[in-house]
Scaffold this motif. Sequence first.
Motif, PDB file in Angstrom:
ATOM      1  N   TRP A  41       0.804  -1.226   0.000  1.00 28.70           N
ATOM      2  CA  TRP A  41       0.000   0.000   0.000  1.00 28.70           C
ATOM      3  C   TRP A  41       0.836   1.274   0.000  1.00 28.70           C
ATOM      4  CZ3 TRP A  41      -4.775   1.500  -0.991  1.00 28.70           C
ATOM      5  CH2 TRP A  41      -5.200   2.753  -0.537  1.00 28.70           C
ATOM      6  N   PRO A  42       1.798   1.455   0.903  1.00 33.81           N
ATOM      7  CA  PRO A  42       2.525   2.729   0.919  1.00 33.81           C
ATOM      8  C   PRO A  42       3.576   2.857  -0.176  1.00 33.81           C
ATOM      9  CG  PRO A  42       3.391   1.293   2.625  1.00 33.81           C
ATOM     10  CD  PRO A  42       2.223   0.575   2.009  1.00 33.81           C
ATOM     11  N   LEU A  43       3.821   1.796  -0.939  1.00 34.12           N
ATOM     12  CA  LEU A  43       4.922   1.809  -1.901  1.00 34.12           C
ATOM     13  C   LEU A  43       4.487   2.189  -3.313  1.00 34.12           C
ATOM     14  CD1 LEU A  43       6.708  -1.481  -0.790  1.00 34.12           C
ATOM     15  CD2 LEU A  43       7.304   0.860  -0.164  1.00 34.12           C
ATOM     16  N   GLU A  44       3.169   2.199  -3.562  1.00 39.00           N
ATOM     17  CA  GLU A  44       2.649   2.518  -4.896  1.00 39.00           C
ATOM     18  C   GLU A  44       3.286   1.630  -5.967  1.00 39.00           C
ATOM     19  OE1 GLU A  44       1.895   6.610  -5.998  1.00 39.00           O
ATOM     20  OE2 GLU A  44       2.455   7.259  -4.006  1.00 39.00           O
ATOM     21  N   LEU A  45       3.322   0.344  -5.712  1.00 34.29           N
ATOM     22  CA  LEU A  45       3.940  -0.589  -6.648  1.00 34.29           C
ATOM     23  C   LEU A  45       3.026  -0.847  -7.841  1.00 34.29           C
ATOM     24  CD1 LEU A  45       5.263  -3.250  -4.114  1.00 34.29           C
ATOM     25  CD2 LEU A  45       6.568  -1.401  -5.179  1.00 34.29           C
ATOM     26  N   PRO A  46       3.588  -1.011  -9.026  1.00 31.78           N
ATOM     27  CA  PRO A  46       2.767  -1.444 -10.151  1.00 31.78           C
ATOM     28  C   PRO A  46       2.316  -2.882  -9.949  1.00 31.78           C
ATOM     29  CG  PRO A  46       5.081  -1.418 -10.763  1.00 31.78           C
ATOM     30  CD  PRO A  46       4.990  -0.795  -9.410  1.00 31.78           C
ATOM     31  N   ALA A  47       1.300  -3.284 -10.718  1.00 35.80           N
ATOM     32  CA  ALA A  47       0.700  -4.609 -10.528  1.00 35.80           C
ATOM     33  C   ALA A  47       1.722  -5.730 -10.646  1.00 35.80           C
ATOM     34  CB  ALA A  47      -0.433  -4.812 -11.541  1.00 35.80           C
ATOM     35  N   GLU A  48       2.675  -5.592 -11.575  1.00 37.73           N
ATOM     36  CA  GLU A  48       3.642  -6.669 -11.776  1.00 37.73           C
ATOM     37  C   GLU A  48       4.600  -6.819 -10.604  1.00 37.73           C
ATOM     38  OE1 GLU A  48       5.135  -3.009 -14.062  1.00 37.73           O
ATOM     39  OE2 GLU A  48       3.246  -4.069 -13.708  1.00 37.73           O
ATOM     40  N   ARG A  49       4.765  -5.766  -9.793  1.00 39.79           N
ATOM     41  CA  ARG A  49       5.618  -5.879  -8.614  1.00 39.79           C
ATOM     42  C   ARG A  49       4.816  -6.246  -7.369  1.00 39.79           C
ATOM     43  NH1 ARG A  49       9.751  -1.648  -7.050  1.00 39.79           N
ATOM     44  NH2 ARG A  49      10.366  -3.462  -5.828  1.00 39.79           N
ATOM     45  N   GLU A  50       3.516  -5.975  -7.385  1.00 34.47           N
ATOM     46  CA  GLU A  50       2.669  -6.403  -6.264  1.00 34.47           C
ATOM     47  C   GLU A  50       2.428  -7.910  -6.284  1.00 34.47           C
ATOM     48  OE1 GLU A  50      -0.310  -2.731  -5.027  1.00 34.47           O
ATOM     49  OE2 GLU A  50      -1.070  -4.469  -6.094  1.00 34.47           O
ATOM     50  N   ALA A  51       2.243  -8.443  -7.475  1.00 37.43           N
ATOM     51  CA  ALA A  51       1.841  -9.849  -7.600  1.00 37.43           C
ATOM     52  C   ALA A  51       2.783 -10.816  -6.873  1.00 37.43           C
ATOM     53  CB  ALA A  51       1.727 -10.221  -9.083  1.00 37.43           C
ATOM     54  N   PRO A  52       4.127 -10.660  -6.980  1.00 38.55           N
ATOM     55  CA  PRO A  52       4.992 -11.608  -6.257  1.00 38.55           C
ATOM     56  C   PRO A  52       4.841 -11.538  -4.744  1.00 38.55           C
ATOM     57  CG  PRO A  52       6.225 -10.451  -7.975  1.00 38.55           C
ATOM     58  CD  PRO A  52       4.905  -9.772  -7.855  1.00 38.55           C
ATOM     59  N   VAL A  53       4.495 -10.355  -4.216  1.00 39.04           N
ATOM     60  CA  VAL A  53       4.309 -10.223  -2.769  1.00 39.04           C
ATOM     61  C   VAL A  53       3.082 -11.012  -2.330  1.00 39.04           C
ATOM     62  CG1 VAL A  53       3.971  -8.624  -0.857  1.00 39.04           C
ATOM     63  CG2 VAL A  53       5.414  -7.957  -2.785  1.00 39.04           C
TER      64      VAL A  53
END
Length: 481
Positions: free
Chosen positions: A340-352
């Motif tokens: 949430w606080p990192l404003e990651l794009p979808a491709e970087r959120e998915a691995p988390v």
Amino acid sequence: MATADLPGPDSLLRRTLGEWRIGLVAWRLLVLQTADPAVAAGMRDFSTYRAHPWRRIEHTMDSGKRLFFSDREGLRREVARLERTHRRLAGTDDQGRPFTASDPAVRVWVLVTLYECMTAMRELSGRPLAPPELDQLYGEFRAVCAEFGLPDDLFPVTAADVPAYMDRTIRERLEYSEPVRYLLFDILREAPAPRRLGRLKPAWPLVRTVVAHLIAELTVADLPPAFRERFGLPRTRRAALLSLILHRGMRVLMNTLPEHRRYRTPPSAAPSTPQPPTASGDHPAAPEASSVRLPAPRRRKDVDSRPARLRTFFRQVLDQTGDGRIGSADLQAMAHNVCWPLELPAEREAPVYAAFETWWQQLRTGMDADEDGQVTCEEFVTAVLAGIDAGPAYLEEGLHVAVRAVFKAVDTDGSGHLCADEYRTIFGGSRVHPAELNHGFRQLDHDGDGRITESEFVQAFTDYFTAHSDNTAGTQLLGRP
């Protein structure tokens, strides 16, 4: 509408939404939004509002600031972040009905209630907006909403159509569910002390009882008549008087204050953004030792401290929904709070999210004996201790997968190190004192260069789970024991 100018610093929307007195209708807004069955189901299954109410409120306020006080680029980034989050919130409610937070009608309801609460704030204060002002406010509001890409026909056409939309939705769709009742009457009675209370924290158990009672009375008094009528919530004379005094008193007070004191969010405010590394690639230095004197931990020799530490981890970190059990939703909420606080794009959120689901599957397989999709604290502690004693592969197949994914997500510049500010992003929260965060960072930063490597980060979690005493640096991830 999509190309309309966004409201600027002198707009009626920013001046109305930014005033401190908007807080008087904040709980009213939450109740109206939560009364939508899809919102209630999402809160029940995914929200952290029971265990972490102050953090949840902070996230909501931060999101509102990004939506209504940003330029178009900042607004679009926030809309994209909300859409990524909402796509993951879907399931079946307690009556077997499917729900999704991406439902356009639900999203429109959540947005329109914010506009309606702004107009209610003015009406309750005894100075309602005139029809031309309502048109102006609604036009500015719709200019922001246009960036969500929702169907225009779901919104009230004009400001004059909003009351009928509210009345129709209340009577045809809203429900008085358990999350609504909990928000009205119980959440503040159970909430932990806000960190900002400082030395007043010991008085919080008494203060919160009084505050909870006053907010419940004020909220019921201020809810739309159709809502109170449908769900049998009488507006007592005492509550009506409380509403009158607070709203009109705050209006008078705000009008006497200078501009810089009147606004919680100044109309010209711009949301803060994470500070990038300097030109040399260096991060801000590690925090200096705090002046706060913290009591030394009491230790007993030959006592295994792992069970107590694991229970703390379960309560403060894993049990995101606050129901005393963990499930897939809790682990996904942890992933959400990382992203949430990192404003990651979808491709970087998915691995988390995938890493935390991997961890959950390991936990569920080894602990959920009755296969109900839930794990209790004692089941967690017992199974983790047994797994650790069996060999190092236990942590490598679950915890380490999630921890490495967190490290890579928070290491936004790909430097291979975490600085102090990045560390706070992971471990900060209303229950952790800043001095404890600084202490934990310094414990892991062995060479004192203001950075933590991935191996140090993973080792810290390993130590937290495996060390028999509290003398190892990693055991102080969440502060001193």
